[in-house]
Scaffold this active site. Sequence first.
Site, PDB file in Angstrom:
ATOM      1  N   SER A 230      41.547  34.921  41.530  1.00 44.86           N
ATOM      2  CA  SER A 230      41.284  35.016  40.101  1.00 44.86           C
ATOM      3  C   SER A 230      39.970  35.735  39.870  1.00 44.86           C
ATOM      4  O   SER A 230      38.957  35.423  40.493  1.00 44.86           O
ATOM      5  CB  SER A 230      41.212  33.610  39.477  1.00 44.86           C
ATOM      6  OG  SER A 230      40.652  33.673  38.176  1.00 44.86           O
ATOM      7  N   LYS A 231      39.973  36.727  38.969  1.00 45.76           N
ATOM      8  CA  LYS A 231      38.740  37.447  38.658  1.00 45.76           C
ATOM      9  C   LYS A 231      37.717  36.535  38.005  1.00 45.76           C
ATOM     10  O   LYS A 231      36.510  36.748  38.135  1.00 45.76           O
ATOM     11  CB  LYS A 231      39.054  38.627  37.734  1.00 45.76           C
ATOM     12  CG  LYS A 231      39.829  39.750  38.405  1.00 45.76           C
ATOM     13  CD  LYS A 231      40.030  40.912  37.458  1.00 45.76           C
ATOM     14  CE  LYS A 231      40.796  42.039  38.128  1.00 45.76           C
ATOM     15  NZ  LYS A 231      41.014  43.184  37.223  1.00 45.76           N
ATOM     16  N   ARG A 232      38.186  35.510  37.303  1.00 46.57           N
ATOM     17  CA  ARG A 232      37.248  34.617  36.629  1.00 46.57           C
ATOM     18  C   ARG A 232      36.607  33.624  37.588  1.00 46.57           C
ATOM     19  O   ARG A 232      35.467  33.221  37.417  1.00 46.57           O
ATOM     20  CB  ARG A 232      37.977  33.843  35.516  1.00 46.57           C
ATOM     21  CG  ARG A 232      38.380  34.709  34.336  1.00 46.57           C
ATOM     22  CD  ARG A 232      39.149  33.912  33.310  1.00 46.57           C
ATOM     23  NE  ARG A 232      40.423  33.432  33.861  1.00 46.57           N
ATOM     24  CZ  ARG A 232      41.250  32.612  33.222  1.00 46.57           C
ATOM     25  NH1 ARG A 232      40.937  32.183  32.025  1.00 46.57           N
ATOM     26  NH2 ARG A 232      42.381  32.244  33.786  1.00 46.57           N
ATOM     27  N   LYS A 233      37.355  33.220  38.617  1.00 47.00           N
ATOM     28  CA  LYS A 233      36.857  32.184  39.521  1.00 47.00           C
ATOM     29  C   LYS A 233      36.295  32.732  40.820  1.00 47.00           C
ATOM     30  O   LYS A 233      35.516  32.054  41.490  1.00 47.00           O
ATOM     31  CB  LYS A 233      37.998  31.201  39.837  1.00 47.00           C
ATOM     32  CG  LYS A 233      38.519  30.453  38.623  1.00 47.00           C
ATOM     33  CD  LYS A 233      39.650  29.514  39.013  1.00 47.00           C
ATOM     34  CE  LYS A 233      40.208  28.765  37.805  1.00 47.00           C
ATOM     35  NZ  LYS A 233      41.317  27.866  38.185  1.00 47.00           N
ATOM     36  N   ALA A 237      36.630  39.255  43.512  1.00 43.67           N
ATOM     37  CA  ALA A 237      37.700  40.027  42.894  1.00 43.67           C
ATOM     38  C   ALA A 237      37.143  41.261  42.180  1.00 43.67           C
ATOM     39  O   ALA A 237      37.896  42.129  41.767  1.00 43.67           O
ATOM     40  CB  ALA A 237      38.476  39.163  41.904  1.00 43.67           C
TER      41      ALA A 237
END
Length: 463
Positions: A230-233, A237
């Site tokens: 995930s790009k957010r986590k 990424a």
Amino acid sequence: MSLFNKAYAEATGGAFVLRIEDTDRVRYVADSEQQIFDTLRWVGLPWNEGPDVGGPYAPYRQSERLDTYRPFVEKLLASGHAYYCWCSTERLAGLRAEQQASKASVTGYDRLCLGKTREERAVLSGFSETPVVRMLIPDDAPLTFTDVIRGEVNAPRPDDQVILKADGFPTYHLAVVVDDHLMGITHVVRGEEWISSTPKHILLYEFLGLTPPAFAHMPLLRNTDKSKISKRKNPAARLVWFREQGYLPEALRNFLQLLAYPPVGDSEVATFDEFVAGFDWAKVNTVGPIFDLKKLDWLNGEYIRALAPVELAVRIVEHLEFTGEWAEATDAQRELLRRATPLIQERLGVLSEALPKLAFLFTADADLVVADDARAQLGANAAEVLDASIAALEALEPFAADEIQAALRAALVDGLGLKPRFAFGPVRVGITGSRVSPPLFESMELLSRESSLTRLRALRATL
């Protein structure tokens, strides 16, 4: 995806095209385009055509091509393969919620607007003044296609996809079909999350009387626990994260090759040119590869050790200037770093570790701070060791690593009867402020006799 796009283009004498697909204005980020340019160039994947380099099919930003798409929308409307939809966002949200609550077997748009004029639709609830355009998915829509990597692939049945939004921007689905056709794209390489959209794209090609390109869907990267990255986590990424951490671009490129492709030859360490020379889509692994940073750390270390020390020093300076740790390196800093780099090269994992390992060399004598753990490990004889060391070094000539080692060994090991493993600890603490450091005698040579003696005397004064 860019790596494999570029590799295939190089292997076949084709062109690697960079197109900015910025039709989703809600998610648009102003500086993201420049970040794409910078990071792709940094990792060594330049493009043949694109917004900043031009090309025969410019412009390469979809937001600058809006007039290009409208005739294709009109053709779809005229042929009955698309229709206007006036449903408000509130009605569509309610429809989705209702379908989810009832666990409906068929989900998606319910075609309330299909076949209606604006006036007929306006008398119904959930009406929006500005319509979108949807493609009409036929009941017998083909759901199977041939993938370059995967062979025959089955995809779920799509619903009536929006192809032109209320703001006049096309959606990704229409824009890529039109642009791929007009730009002569032969192969589309993208992530497997787009497999479900491929039937829509193939239908649009059919509706418009165009020949579709070949599709190659790459596997998605996975965390070590097999979950989707995930790009957010997961900061990894973001491609720029690797530059911030101090990875070498050639090591990262090699690592990305290995994620979905077998090693080239007998070694996992391979250049991009070697990768291109034997490129074959049949070798691509379709099972979601594990993104293991330990593997990248190992590869990066291999590449760091393979560099000439002077080249490594240049890379370290570039990294420090990129991160802002050094706004702009002075000639003196560059020269000192060049001389110090061989001391840490074998112990360096990423470029960001260089300055912490060498910080004592770039610290003024008066500003050197002795770490608490280093001071705590000083033995009861530390003052005696420092006195003997200072006396041995005061008149030493030349002040070079071999001579420094010989003088201190004579004073501490032979003179005081200390074991070598304990003899030089107080000297190391005085010189570097730490228990662990690069090779001590070479570090002292770099500091100079005056600076070394100043530091040893300063520590001695605190005991």
